[in-house]
Design an enzyme around this catalytic site. Structure first.
Site, PDB file in Angstrom:
ATOM      1  N   SER A   1      47.315  52.640  31.482  1.00 26.39           N
ATOM      2  CA  SER A   1      47.358  53.030  30.065  1.00 26.39           C
ATOM      3  C   SER A   1      47.344  54.542  29.913  1.00 26.39           C
ATOM      4  O   SER A   1      48.018  55.088  29.026  1.00 26.39           O
ATOM      5  CB  SER A   1      46.180  52.412  29.308  1.00 26.39           C
ATOM      6  OG  SER A   1      44.943  52.850  29.840  1.00 26.39           O
TER       7      SER A   1
ATOM      8  N   HIS B   1      17.746  54.790  61.657  1.00 23.07           N
ATOM      9  CA  HIS B   1      17.027  53.634  62.197  1.00 23.07           C
ATOM     10  C   HIS B   1      15.903  53.218  61.252  1.00 23.07           C
ATOM     11  O   HIS B   1      14.936  52.584  61.684  1.00 23.07           O
ATOM     12  CB  HIS B   1      16.463  53.956  63.582  1.00 23.07           C
ATOM     13  CG  HIS B   1      17.505  54.365  64.574  1.00 23.07           C
ATOM     14  ND1 HIS B   1      18.456  53.498  65.068  1.00 23.07           N
ATOM     15  CD2 HIS B   1      17.776  55.560  65.150  1.00 23.07           C
ATOM     16  CE1 HIS B   1      19.247  54.133  65.923  1.00 23.07           C
ATOM     17  NE2 HIS B   1      18.856  55.394  65.977  1.00 23.07           N
TER      18      HIS B   1
ATOM     19  N   LEU C   1      50.432  47.356  25.609  1.00 18.36           N
ATOM     20  CA  LEU C   1      50.205  48.136  24.386  1.00 18.36           C
ATOM     21  C   LEU C   1      51.504  48.463  23.662  1.00 18.36           C
ATOM     22  O   LEU C   1      51.493  48.807  22.472  1.00 18.36           O
ATOM     23  CB  LEU C   1      49.397  49.399  24.691  1.00 18.36           C
ATOM     24  CG  LEU C   1      49.994  50.491  25.592  1.00 18.36           C
ATOM     25  CD1 LEU C   1      50.912  51.425  24.802  1.00 18.36           C
ATOM     26  CD2 LEU C   1      48.858  51.320  26.192  1.00 18.36           C
TER      27      LEU C   1
ATOM     28  N   ASP D   1      45.903  41.399  24.292  1.00 18.49           N
ATOM     29  CA  ASP D   1      45.939  42.387  25.363  1.00 18.49           C
ATOM     30  C   ASP D   1      44.993  43.542  25.034  1.00 18.49           C
ATOM     31  O   ASP D   1      45.012  44.087  23.920  1.00 18.49           O
ATOM     32  CB  ASP D   1      47.363  42.916  25.536  1.00 18.49           C
ATOM     33  CG  ASP D   1      47.447  44.015  26.565  1.00 18.49           C
ATOM     34  OD1 ASP D   1      47.277  43.716  27.756  1.00 18.49           O
ATOM     35  OD2 ASP D   1      47.674  45.169  26.164  1.00 18.49           O
TER      36      ASP D   1
ATOM     37  N   ASP E   1      37.707  48.318  32.609  1.00 15.43           N
ATOM     38  CA  ASP E   1      37.602  49.766  32.388  1.00 15.43           C
ATOM     39  C   ASP E   1      38.498  50.272  31.270  1.00 15.43           C
ATOM     40  O   ASP E   1      38.458  51.458  30.938  1.00 15.43           O
ATOM     41  CB  ASP E   1      37.934  50.523  33.675  1.00 15.43           C
ATOM     42  CG  ASP E   1      39.391  50.370  34.104  1.00 15.43           C
ATOM     43  OD1 ASP E   1      40.063  49.436  33.613  1.00 15.43           O
ATOM     44  OD2 ASP E   1      39.852  51.166  34.937  1.00 15.43           O
ATOM     45  N   CYS E   2      39.296  49.400  30.664  1.00 15.87           N
ATOM     46  CA  CYS E   2      40.280  49.851  29.675  1.00 15.87           C
ATOM     47  C   CYS E   2      39.610  50.548  28.489  1.00 15.87           C
ATOM     48  O   CYS E   2      40.084  51.591  28.023  1.00 15.87           O
ATOM     49  CB  CYS E   2      41.112  48.666  29.184  1.00 15.87           C
ATOM     50  SG  CYS E   2      42.476  49.115  28.088  1.00 15.87           S
TER      51      CYS E   2
END
Length: 407
Positions: free
Chosen positions: A285, A59, A337, A389, A240-241
């Site tokens: 990947s 609270h 890739l 890519d 994030d690659c």
């Protein structure tokens, strides 16, 4: 727990006795990064961006300490220690260690991945304090609406074998209410028969100057390329690659630097590297790298290490690609890739030239700028720029490091 006792036919006195035991033997501490916003009113008070409050109530009751934000690995063990070192806890435990029920509660606005980390650290800290968390609950049980924080609760299980078993049976009792998600407790069904695990293979680590040079140069190439790879991936999604690739490269580099890899045995070295990639890399990947390295290790089992010329490496890489193709529908031209990996392997096998193979791989990665995506997130995310890519560009950084070290 009281409800479970009632359902099992316990008398009112028994239910009351059990409820009182549970209250007396349960200890909770909370921590939040900010107060909860009250609908229609807003924030009653706010912490600074770099602050957290220990002991804040659901609270918005003030806690007992406001301090600079600490890493979870520091904060969580300190919360557990605060419970077990407290006078009330020591009083009811008699200063003895024993079995406990651990509950990690989401105060409302903590992500699942953060809850997983806190639960892991709380479990470890509980064991480090000498207590055995025989039941572990993690989830959203009692919240401060959307409060960004957690609470940790320890309940002492009765000492006696029979009394403890009865108490845990009540904890395990299925319940169907919004505030209590009871995870069914089952015994570990994993195989413990060592004979069923198959023959063990032991490969001793060994150093090799050339392999270590290749790994080091590839790692530093990935470090340099990570910002570009991250940017390319951010255009399409979570970005994030680059970090995923760097995590894998770092794991391999650290294992090589500490002489943990069997670098005198190429198939074994690649198999071990694949395991490191599997543990360190996430995302699609990571899976592709892992499957390709596994396939490459399998191909090398049929080749004498003294015969590993560039052409032979190219041939084994093409064989590894065939293994990879058994698990993915991605192919050259699909903007992945593989558009860099396949030309490198094919050119290396046909020419034996690392420089020409790298040139072919760079062209393949560059060509992804103009390809219509057929795999991955790019299929359903509109491409606003002619960008390569991210996975292909990341692989190029690896290949550049390898070729640089070998030339």
């Amino acid at each position: 727990i009281a409800g479970a006792m009632a359902v099992m036919g316990g008398t009112l006195d028994k239910v009351k006795e059990l409820a009182e035991y549970t209250v007396k033997h349960t200890f909770t501490i909370g921590c939040a990064l900010n107060a909860a916003s009250v609908p229609g009113i807003g924030m009653p008070r706010s912490l600074e961006d770099n602050e957290m409050e220990i002991g804040m109530g659901i609270h918005n009751e003030p806690g007992f300490e406001t301090k600079t934000i600490e890493p979870a690995r520091v904060l969580v063990p300190s919360l557990v220690r605060h419970i077990v070192d407290s006078l009330p806890f020591k009083k009811v435990s008699g200063g003895k260690t024993g079995r406990v029920v651990l509950l990690v509660n989401n105060l409302g606005a903590t992500s699942n991945i953060e809850m997983g980390l806190v639960t892991k650290l709380a479990t470890e800290a509980t064991r480090d304090a000498g207590f055995d968390p025989v039941r572990i609950f993690s989830g959203t049980y009692m919240t401060g609406l959307a409060m960004p924080g957690i609470s940790i609760t320890l309940t002492l299980v009765p000492d006696g074998e029979i009394e403890g078993a009865r108490f845990l049976a009540l904890v395990d009792q299925p319940a169907f209410c919004s505030g209590w998600t009871n995870h069914t407790h089952v015994e570990d069904a994993g195989c413990t028969d060592e004979a069923a695990q198959g023959p063990a293979t032991h490969v001793m680590p060994a150093r090799d100057a050339q392999w270590e040079s290749v790994i080091s140069t590839a790692y530093h190439s990935v470090v340099s390329a990570e910002p570009e790879v991250t940017h390319l991936d951010q255009v399409m999604g979570d970005g994030d690659c680059g970090q995923v690739l760097l995590s894998g490269a770092t794991a391999i580099f650290e294992a090589s630097s500490s002489a943990q890899l069997p670098l005198n045995d190429p198939p074994a070295a690649l198999a071990r590297i694949s395991s490191l990639v599997e543990d360190a890399m996430g995302g699609t990947s990571g899976i592709i790298y892992c499957l390709f390295l596994d396939g490459l290790a399998q191909q090398l089992h049929h080749v004498d290490s003294s015969a590993l010329t560039p052409r032979v490496w190219g041939k084994t890489m093409l064989g590894a690609l065939e293994t990879l193709y058994q698990y993915t529908t991605a192919r050259p031209g699909h903007r992945t890739l593989i558009d860099a990996l396949e030309p490198f392997a094919r050119t290396l096998e046909s020419t034996g030239s690392l420089a020409e193979a790298l040139e072919a791989a760079i062209k393949g990665a560059d060509d992804t700028k103009h390809m219509l995506p057929k795999r991955g997130r790019a299929v359903y995310v509109q491409q606003k720029e002619n960008l390569a890519d991210a996975g292909a560009v990341g692989l190029i950084s690896v290949l550049k490091g390898i070729v640089s070290a070998l030339q």
